[in-house]
Design a protein around this motif. Structure first.
Motif, PDB file in Angstrom:
ATOM      1  N   ASP A   1      -8.728 -20.641  29.148  1.00 56.58           N
ATOM      2  CA  ASP A   1      -9.298 -21.958  29.439  1.00 56.58           C
ATOM      3  C   ASP A   1      -9.901 -22.633  28.204  1.00 56.58           C
ATOM      4  OD1 ASP A   1     -11.482 -20.308  29.220  1.00 56.58           O
ATOM      5  OD2 ASP A   1     -12.258 -20.676  31.222  1.00 56.58           O
ATOM      6  N   GLU A   2      -9.208 -22.565  27.099  1.00 62.55           N
ATOM      7  CA  GLU A   2      -9.673 -23.249  25.892  1.00 62.55           C
ATOM      8  C   GLU A   2      -9.276 -24.732  25.949  1.00 62.55           C
ATOM      9  OE1 GLU A   2     -11.163 -22.024  22.780  1.00 62.55           O
ATOM     10  OE2 GLU A   2      -9.748 -22.522  21.191  1.00 62.55           O
ATOM     11  N   CYS A   3     -10.179 -25.559  25.447  1.00 61.26           N
ATOM     12  CA  CYS A   3      -9.965 -27.010  25.433  1.00 61.26           C
ATOM     13  C   CYS A   3      -8.782 -27.377  24.520  1.00 61.26           C
ATOM     14  CB  CYS A   3     -11.239 -27.678  24.926  1.00 61.26           C
ATOM     15  SG  CYS A   3     -11.139 -29.452  24.728  1.00 61.26           S
ATOM     16  N   CYS A   4      -8.023 -28.413  24.903  1.00 63.60           N
ATOM     17  CA  CYS A   4      -6.860 -28.810  24.105  1.00 63.60           C
ATOM     18  C   CYS A   4      -7.229 -29.794  23.002  1.00 63.60           C
ATOM     19  CB  CYS A   4      -5.793 -29.448  24.991  1.00 63.60           C
ATOM     20  SG  CYS A   4      -6.272 -31.089  25.597  1.00 63.60           S
ATOM     21  N   GLY A   5      -8.452 -30.327  23.053  1.00 64.05           N
ATOM     22  CA  GLY A   5      -8.877 -31.220  21.979  1.00 64.05           C
ATOM     23  C   GLY A   5      -8.617 -32.694  22.206  1.00 64.05           C
ATOM     24  N   PHE A   6      -8.204 -33.055  23.413  1.00 63.70           N
ATOM     25  CA  PHE A   6      -7.982 -34.481  23.664  1.00 63.70           C
ATOM     26  C   PHE A   6      -9.317 -35.236  23.640  1.00 63.70           C
ATOM     27  CE2 PHE A   6      -7.838 -37.993  26.786  1.00 63.70           C
ATOM     28  CZ  PHE A   6      -7.109 -38.866  26.013  1.00 63.70           C
ATOM     29  N   GLY A   7     -10.130 -34.988  24.650  1.00 66.79           N
ATOM     30  CA  GLY A   7     -11.515 -35.474  24.605  1.00 66.79           C
ATOM     31  C   GLY A   7     -11.696 -36.978  24.588  1.00 66.79           C
ATOM     32  N   GLY A   8     -10.780 -37.749  25.143  1.00 67.64           N
ATOM     33  CA  GLY A   8     -10.945 -39.212  25.161  1.00 67.64           C
ATOM     34  C   GLY A   8     -10.849 -39.786  23.768  1.00 67.64           C
ATOM     35  N   THR A   9     -11.820 -40.630  23.400  1.00 66.37           N
ATOM     36  CA  THR A   9     -11.735 -41.248  22.068  1.00 66.37           C
ATOM     37  C   THR A   9     -11.867 -40.209  20.949  1.00 66.37           C
ATOM     38  OG1 THR A   9     -14.054 -41.785  22.350  1.00 66.37           O
ATOM     39  CG2 THR A   9     -12.485 -43.579  22.665  1.00 66.37           C
TER      40      THR A   9
END
Ligand code: SF4
Lengths: 454, 245
Positions: free
Chosen positions: B174-182
């Motif tokens: 469950d590691e974050c993909c780095g999109f994160g909106g802006t």
């Protein structure tokens, strides 16, 4: 002054190094997971730790006074510092009164926060950091990049190079055991000859006036036990009410930090030994301001375990120095704007708000929610600049009006389909290393009109 | 039961197929679904940039469009989380509260409200599931690796009902993909590095498709896959749940 995005872009210029940094810290995060999972009561411990800290912060004034009275009774001199400057002056005054100009210090993030080393250096006082990692960054003339693993950004070959230069180890020597042995000899001489020692404080107990220092190397003990003067510097939030509360934090701290059941040394200091002076400096430096900010108060629960940094996917790929503040990572990003909103306005944005930090935090600080809240505070305060404000107003205008939105959406897709170079250019940060999505002919709304509207 | 279909702006504009699959899936399960035509965006892009104070227009429009439905359902955990946590209207707080409590991410709606136990879909491919953070940690769509708690996953529960699907394991579940909106543009370097690492985990484990509950994360990973000329495709989870039936 470079911001987090610029500094981490530089860090990312060397991808293999980023991979190594990421994997090393992920390994620590996994050790933490294993350790946490050995305790079925883990989540209850976190809840208890969080509640006790909440209670303490709500009654901080009383507990601080109780601590002061008890510590004084134990024969310890208590000092109060409103800010970093006062803290440094107090330390200097104590040392000057004893005519001491060479000291040892065990790792203390508070003294980093107050920039004590350069201050004392200016006054002609030589400070040796005795935590091995801290000593390494000191030799490299760098600040620590992590609160628990200060030199996690350095490879053993680089440390070998530093030791060769400063401690006379063989050129090319990179065996950790050999290097550690060399550091040991070097530090032992300092411990034996320096008359004053500074330590940090992990927990201070109001009920008894004692304090506890946790290390894995025993260097705080060595310094404090051999010195005539022991100065312990602590932030006012380090307090806990009673001794019986300590076990909860000791069980959580090391497991969260490194996956160990407990730190190798958890040393209790209560009174100076015969002939020794013991001082405690209680430092505010913005903490009471943060206590007054209701939305950010919880950040003062932090016990500095570093778990939020190890788990943070952004920290792992940007390095501690990219945060340009003494305490890096997610917790640093909510503490720093309290000290200076302008200088640290970038830090709450150095996160995807993935929420992993809040989940590992042993005292349940709502870190990612506070990051979100800081963004609101900072932008309302005008720290985003005029251009950003204007573009947000334009976005608001478009999104508040369905007609404008549909026209803009159509135009946007038409551009993407027909003149891709308008958006596929190097000035578009999305396009630099990613392709743009392909624009479909129809939006969902248009499809729905055609296929479902009666 | 009347359900208001909330299709986030970027899904509307760039990934209409995810919206269509959501609609068709709900219809197949016998739900009466309405797509209110004047919806735009939940306001999250502004709020996450620190401009929540400019989202009133969006909030008002959202409440206008969606108050009165029994449920509001959307194929985007992130937008649902934003509505749940941050949608307020000072003069219509009761309606706003209704919206906040009735909004559901599609997979949670399927498992928790409709309580589906079977799905018509068939998808004979190797699939990696990307657990988007806002859905997982924000909406509790699945257990989180940081917590000492029982394991569960609503998206996986549903994917397992699809015939022929082969779900691949991941090194970091469950590691974050780095999109994160802006974040994906303001912190370009870190965002891309995170995306590359996330994509690699899927590729190394043999995924032919990467799926998830948030099209935005998938859009980011798709951008990286396409730049590498990879044959691996991204697909919203509803497209798989609705596939081949
Ligand atoms: S915020 Fe929580 S996880 Fe981070 S260092 Fe402090 S106690 Fe540890």
């Amino acid at each position: 002054m470079k911001n987090h995005a610029q500094l981490s872009q530089e860090f990312n210029a060397n991808e293999p190094r980023v991979n190594w940094h990421d994997e090393t810290l992920w390994w620590v995060r996994q050790k933490r997971d294993k350790a946490a999972n050995t305790l079925p009561e883990w989540e209850q411990l976190r809840e208890a730790a969080s509640s006790i800290k909440y209670h303490t912060l709500s009654n901080l004034n009383d507990y601080l006074q109780q601590f002061e009275a008890n510590a004084e009774q134990n024969g310890v001199t208590v000092h109060w510092a409103a800010d970093a400057k006062e803290h440094n002056e107090i330390v200097h005054r104590i040392l000057a009164a004893e005519g001491v100009n060479r000291i040892v210090k065990s790792k203390s993030m508070l003294t980093e926060e107050c920039h004590l080393n350069p201050y004392l250096a200016e006054k002609g006082i030589d400070v040796i950091d005795t935590d091995l990692g801290e000593r390494i960054v000191q030799l490299a003339d760098e600040p620590p990049s992590h609160i628990v693993l200060p030199c996690i950004h350095k490879k053993k070959e680089e440390i070998g190079e530093l030791f060769h230069e400063h401690l006379g180890t063989a050129k090319g020597e990179a065996d950790p055991q050999v290097l550690t042995a060399a550091a040991r000899v070097h530090l032992r001489e300092k411990f034996l000859t320096r008359r004053a020692a500074i330590t940090g404080v992990n927990f201070a107990i109001a009920e008894t006036g004692e304090f506890v220092v946790c290390t894995n190397e025993g260097n705080a003990d060595m310094g404090a036990h051999l010195a005539d003067v022991h100065i312990a510097c602590m932030g006012i939030e380090k307090l806990i009410p009673q001794r019986r509360h300590l076990s909860i934090y000791l069980r959580l701290l090391a497991r969260s930090a490194t996956g160990q059941p407990v730190t190798t040394y958890s040393s209790h200091f209560r009174r100076p030994r015969a002939g020794q002076q013991m001082h405690i400096v209680l430092v505010d430096n913005g903490r009471s301001t943060q206590l007054g900010r209701e939305e950010f108060r919880n950040s003062l629960k932090c016990i500095r375990c570093g778990a939020c940094m190890n788990t943070c996917p952004v920290y792992r790929r940007s390095g501690g120095h990219s945060y340009h503040t003494a305490i890096a990572g997610p917790i640093g990003a909510i503490l720093a704007p309290n000290l200076d909103m302008k200088q640290y306005a970038d830090l709450p944005f150095a996160s995807t708000l993935c929420g992993s930090c809040s989940n590992v935090c042993p005292v349940k600080i709502d870190i990612h929610d506070q990051l979100y809240k800081w963004r609101q505070v900072l932008m309302k305060d005008g720290q985003g600049g005029a251009a950003k404000g204007l573009s947000m107003k334009a976005m608001n205008f478009t999104l508040s009006s369905p007609g404008v939105y549909r026209t803009a959406g159509k135009a946007g897709r038409w551009f993407l389909r027909n003149v891709p170079f308008v958006v596929n250019n190097p000035l578009n940060p999305w396009y630099k290393q990613r392709d743009m999505p392909e624009a479909p002919k129809q939006s969902f709304g248009e499809w729905y009109q055609q296929n479902r509207k009666k | 039961m009347r359900v208001g279909l909330f299709i986030p702006c970027y899904v509307d504009q760039f990934y209409p197929n995810a919206g269509i699959a959501t609609l068709q899936l709900l219809e197949k399960l016998g739900v009466e679904v309405v797509y209110p035509a004047n919806q735009t965006c939940c306001g999250q892009p502004m709020a996450n940039s620190g401009f929540e104070h400019l989202t009133e227009g969006c909030n008002r429009l959202f409440v206008d469009q969606f108050a009165g439905f029994d449920y509001i359902v959307s194929p985007s955990g992130s937008c649902v989380l934003h509505v749940k946590d941050h949608l307020h209207l000072h003069d219509r707080e009761q309606e706003a509260e209704q919206v906040r409590t009735k909004v559901y991410e599609i997979t949670a709606f399927l498992t928790d409200i409709l309580q589906v136990t079977a799905l018509p879909g068939r998808f004979p491919h190797k699939v990696g599931l990307h657990q988007s953070c806002h859905g997982q940690r924000g909406l509790h769509l699945s257990a989180m690796s940081e917590l000492v708690a029982p394991k569960f996953s609503k998206p996986l529960q549903l994917l397992n009902m699809v015939e022929g699907i082969e779900l691949i394991p991941l090194k970091r579940e469950d590691e974050c993909c780095g999109f994160g909106g802006t974040f994906c543009v303001t912190e370009e370097a870190v965002s891309v590095k995170m995306g590359k690492d996330r994509v690699s985990d899927h590729l190394e484990n043999g995924a032919q498709f990467i799926t998830g509950t948030d099209m935005s994360c998938l859009m980011h990973m798709e951008g990286i896959l396409r730049r590498r000329n990879s044959q691996v495709k991204v697909m919203h989870i509803t497209e798989i749940l609705n596939a081949g039936s």
